[in-house]
Motif scaffolding. Structure first.
Motif, PDB file in Angstrom:
ATOM      1  N   GLN A  13       0.857  -1.025  -0.194  1.00 38.56           N
ATOM      2  CA  GLN A  13       0.039   0.042  -0.092  1.00 38.56           C
ATOM      3  C   GLN A  13       0.903   1.189   0.185  1.00 38.56           C
ATOM      4  O   GLN A  13       1.846   1.249   0.765  1.00 38.56           O
ATOM      5  N   PHE A  14       0.652   2.029  -1.003  1.00 39.95           N
ATOM      6  CA  PHE A  14       1.251   3.305  -1.010  1.00 39.95           C
ATOM      7  C   PHE A  14       0.674   4.406   0.023  1.00 39.95           C
ATOM      8  O   PHE A  14      -0.393   4.673  -0.088  1.00 39.95           O
ATOM      9  N   ASP A  15       1.509   4.766   1.025  1.00 38.60           N
ATOM     10  CA  ASP A  15       1.209   5.858   2.051  1.00 38.60           C
ATOM     11  C   ASP A  15       2.068   6.882   2.251  1.00 38.60           C
ATOM     12  O   ASP A  15       3.260   6.892   2.678  1.00 38.60           O
ATOM     13  N   PRO A  16       1.808   8.088   1.223  1.00 39.10           N
ATOM     14  CA  PRO A  16       2.471   9.141   1.273  1.00 39.10           C
ATOM     15  C   PRO A  16       2.524  10.114   2.411  1.00 39.10           C
ATOM     16  O   PRO A  16       3.477  10.874   2.720  1.00 39.10           O
ATOM     17  N   ASP A  17       2.050   9.564   3.633  1.00 38.68           N
ATOM     18  CA  ASP A  17       2.181  10.225   4.951  1.00 38.68           C
ATOM     19  C   ASP A  17       3.072   9.683   6.034  1.00 38.68           C
ATOM     20  O   ASP A  17       3.238   9.954   7.232  1.00 38.68           O
ATOM     21  N   ASN A  18       3.749   8.655   5.755  1.00 42.00           N
ATOM     22  CA  ASN A  18       4.540   7.760   6.532  1.00 42.00           C
ATOM     23  C   ASN A  18       5.958   8.656   6.516  1.00 42.00           C
ATOM     24  O   ASN A  18       6.852   8.593   5.640  1.00 42.00           O
ATOM     25  N   LEU A  19       6.202   9.491   7.725  1.00 41.50           N
ATOM     26  CA  LEU A  19       7.133  10.391   7.669  1.00 41.50           C
ATOM     27  C   LEU A  19       8.639   9.620   7.949  1.00 41.50           C
ATOM     28  O   LEU A  19       9.601  10.365   7.579  1.00 41.50           O
ATOM     29  N   GLN A  20       8.472   8.587   8.786  1.00 43.17           N
ATOM     30  CA  GLN A  20      10.106   7.916   8.913  1.00 43.17           C
ATOM     31  C   GLN A  20      10.279   7.611   7.811  1.00 43.17           C
ATOM     32  O   GLN A  20      11.733   7.619   7.409  1.00 43.17           O
ATOM     33  N   VAL A  21       9.536   7.161   6.710  1.00 43.59           N
ATOM     34  CA  VAL A  21      10.191   6.526   5.271  1.00 43.59           C
ATOM     35  C   VAL A  21      10.421   8.084   4.624  1.00 43.59           C
ATOM     36  O   VAL A  21      11.451   7.795   3.881  1.00 43.59           O
ATOM     37  N   THR A  22       9.831   8.789   4.577  1.00 43.29           N
ATOM     38  CA  THR A  22       9.890  10.115   3.987  1.00 43.29           C
ATOM     39  C   THR A  22      11.362  10.662   4.175  1.00 43.29           C
ATOM     40  O   THR A  22      12.010  11.335   3.246  1.00 43.29           O
ATOM     41  N   PHE A  23      11.599  10.818   5.297  1.00 48.82           N
ATOM     42  CA  PHE A  23      12.745  11.693   5.732  1.00 48.82           C
ATOM     43  C   PHE A  23      14.025  10.635   6.159  1.00 48.82           C
ATOM     44  O   PHE A  23      14.792  10.951   6.991  1.00 48.82           O
ATOM     45  N   CYS A  24      14.030   9.356   5.562  1.00 49.44           N
ATOM     46  CA  CYS A  24      14.868   8.255   6.218  1.00 49.44           C
ATOM     47  C   CYS A  24      16.160   8.769   6.011  1.00 49.44           C
ATOM     48  O   CYS A  24      17.354   8.438   6.621  1.00 49.44           O
ATOM     49  N   ASN A  25      16.587   9.333   4.698  1.00 46.55           N
ATOM     50  CA  ASN A  25      17.880   9.917   4.433  1.00 46.55           C
ATOM     51  C   ASN A  25      18.238  11.335   4.615  1.00 46.55           C
ATOM     52  O   ASN A  25      19.203  11.812   4.528  1.00 46.55           O
ATOM     53  N   LYS A  26      17.550  11.985   5.337  1.00 48.48           N
ATOM     54  CA  LYS A  26      17.852  13.366   5.842  1.00 48.48           C
ATOM     55  C   LYS A  26      18.247  13.562   7.139  1.00 48.48           C
ATOM     56  O   LYS A  26      17.713  13.250   8.308  1.00 48.48           O
ATOM     57  N   THR A  27      19.551  14.086   7.354  1.00 51.51           N
ATOM     58  CA  THR A  27      20.374  14.599   8.981  1.00 51.51           C
ATOM     59  C   THR A  27      19.173  15.793   9.365  1.00 51.51           C
ATOM     60  O   THR A  27      18.514  16.585   8.422  1.00 51.51           O
ATOM     61  N   ASP A  28      19.453  16.275  10.456  1.00 55.34           N
ATOM     62  CA  ASP A  28      18.944  17.226  11.141  1.00 55.34           C
ATOM     63  C   ASP A  28      19.309  18.606  10.340  1.00 55.34           C
ATOM     64  O   ASP A  28      18.254  19.334  10.308  1.00 55.34           O
ATOM     65  N   SER A  29      20.481  18.601  10.198  1.00 59.66           N
ATOM     66  CA  SER A  29      20.874  19.922   9.359  1.00 59.66           C
ATOM     67  C   SER A  29      20.203  20.075   8.095  1.00 59.66           C
ATOM     68  O   SER A  29      19.767  21.144   7.498  1.00 59.66           O
TER      69      SER A  29
END
Length: 399
Positions: A13-29
């Motif tokens: 199922q495609f879930d565009p609201d899954n934030l942990q997946v969305t930003f898995c590659n982003k550091t805090d900066s």
């Protein structure tokens, strides 16, 4: 076309609201930089004025490259060299996101300038073939040929002998690129141009498909579905290739030159070639999806869009129609630095998802970056959506 083991898997199922997946590659900066950028880009007047000021500052030799490199460039580009971009490619691959490598420099309108772009693209194809780090490249035909010649051909005007030779060189450059891509098992996405240049681009793309798309779609043509004639073009293209052993590569986008198209049509007094209502562009885009799915036995489709509704519609069709070879036949793509909630969650659900990753020298890539920034501010609701998601994730991380 042979199906891979992965292509036989039913997507999740495609879930565009899954934030942990969305930003898995982003550091805090990186999160903080993105939030600042999208705040700025939410003000179109500021983006336009800032773009003009940036170009002027570069022309005057002012030392602003570091500022650009550490803000806009860092967020939307892979680096100044393909070696730098490779690091981003690997980072994307770790999240099962593919890369469409895009040499972003605005080419000089000279034969040596066009040759330089061709040579850079050929080096990228060779690199992709050797490393298997990425499998797609983007090519803009105005980077390997003269705008003035495309415009004359679009208007069906006769070329001078010198122009005929120049256009033959343009076709030869494109053929070299497509042949090399076919041999290296790489895909070529040919970008769309303004409406007054597009007819010869369509014809070149179709000729390359005829030469190289025998067993798979090596070459994709791009259709801007905000144009009023693109559904008709797609249907006509399918008819033209009906009895030929060719797999059509069709990439659909909404369109990148809305304001320019409308202004030119008004200034020159011809019917506007693009829809004036967003709802009509949306309908056109989804109709193209349906047409391609109905002809999937001879079409590969790339839906390159930031529109969540169209993506959700296509993923539902894939699941409902039980399209077992969807990873081979259907691709999704978004720009690097935007709509990570779409790309990363598509990839996590098992779909074939990619990022368009531009790279190039900061000074020569600035016009590209400014155009991207102006496009992004014009996408209805895009900045607000990006900011809401970033705010939620920053709260979750307690930033």
């Amino acid at each position: 076309m042979a199906q891979t083991t992965a292509s036989l898997h039913t997507p999740g199922q495609f879930d565009p609201d899954n934030l942990q997946v969305t930003f898995c590659n982003k550091t805090d900066s990186e999160m903080k930089l993105a939030y600042w950028l999208f705040n700025m880009m939410g003000m179109p007047a500021l983006v336009k004025a800032g773009g003009m000021a940036t170009i002027l500052a570069l022309r005057l030799g002012l030392p602003i490259k570091p500022l650009i490199r550490n803000t806009l460039y860092r967020h939307f580009c892979g680096g100044e060299t393909v070696q730098e971009a490779q690091q981003v490619v690997q980072k994307l691959a770790a999240a099962r996101v593919q890369t469409v490598l895009d040499y972003a420099a605005e080419a000089q309108d000279t034969e040596p300038g066009f040759d330089a772009v061709r040579d850079e693209v050929l080096r990228n194809i060779a690199l992709a073939g050797d490393t298997r780090g990425f499998s797609c490249i983007s090519v803009k035909l105005t980077g390997i040929g003269h705008n003035s010649i495309y415009e004359k051909l679009h208007l069906k005007q006769n070329l001078s002998p010198e122009e005929q030779k120049a256009f033959a060189r343009t076709e030869a450059r494109l053929d070299e690129i497509c042949r090399a891509a076919a041999e290296a098992d790489i895909t070529v996405y040919i970008d769309a141009e303004e409406s007054w240049l597009q007819n010869p681009v369509d014809e070149l793309a179709e000729e390359m498909m005829r030469r190289y798309n025998k067993e798979r779609a090596v070459v994709f043509n791009t259709l801007q579905m905000y144009r009023t004639d693109r559904v008709a073009y797609l249907k006509a293209c399918l008819r033209r290739f009906e009895n030929e052993p060719v797999i059509l590569g069709i990439k659909i986008v909404r369109g990148a030159y809305l304001e320019k198209e409308q202004n030119r049509a008004e200034a020159q007094g011809y019917p506007c070639p693009v829809f004036t209502r967003k709802a009509d562009s949306d309908k056109s885009f989804n109709e193209a999806i349906d047409i391609c799915l109905d002809n999937l036995h001879r079409v590969e489709l790339c839906a390159a869009t930031h529109n969540e509704q169209s993506i959700t519609y296509l993923t539902k069709r894939i699941r409902q129609d039980n399209i077992s070879n969807h990873r081979d036949r259907i691709h999704f793509s978004q720009l690097y630095g935007m709509s990570d909630n779409l790309t990363y969650n598509l990839a996590a659900a098992g779909y074939n998802a990619s990022k368009y990753l531009p790279y190039g020298d900061v000074a020569t890539a600035v016009p590209y970056l400014i155009r991207r920034a102006e496009e992004n501010t014009s996408i209805a609701g895009q900045m607000g959506r990006e900011l809401v998601l970033l705010q939620k994730e920053m709260r979750r991380r307690k930033l």
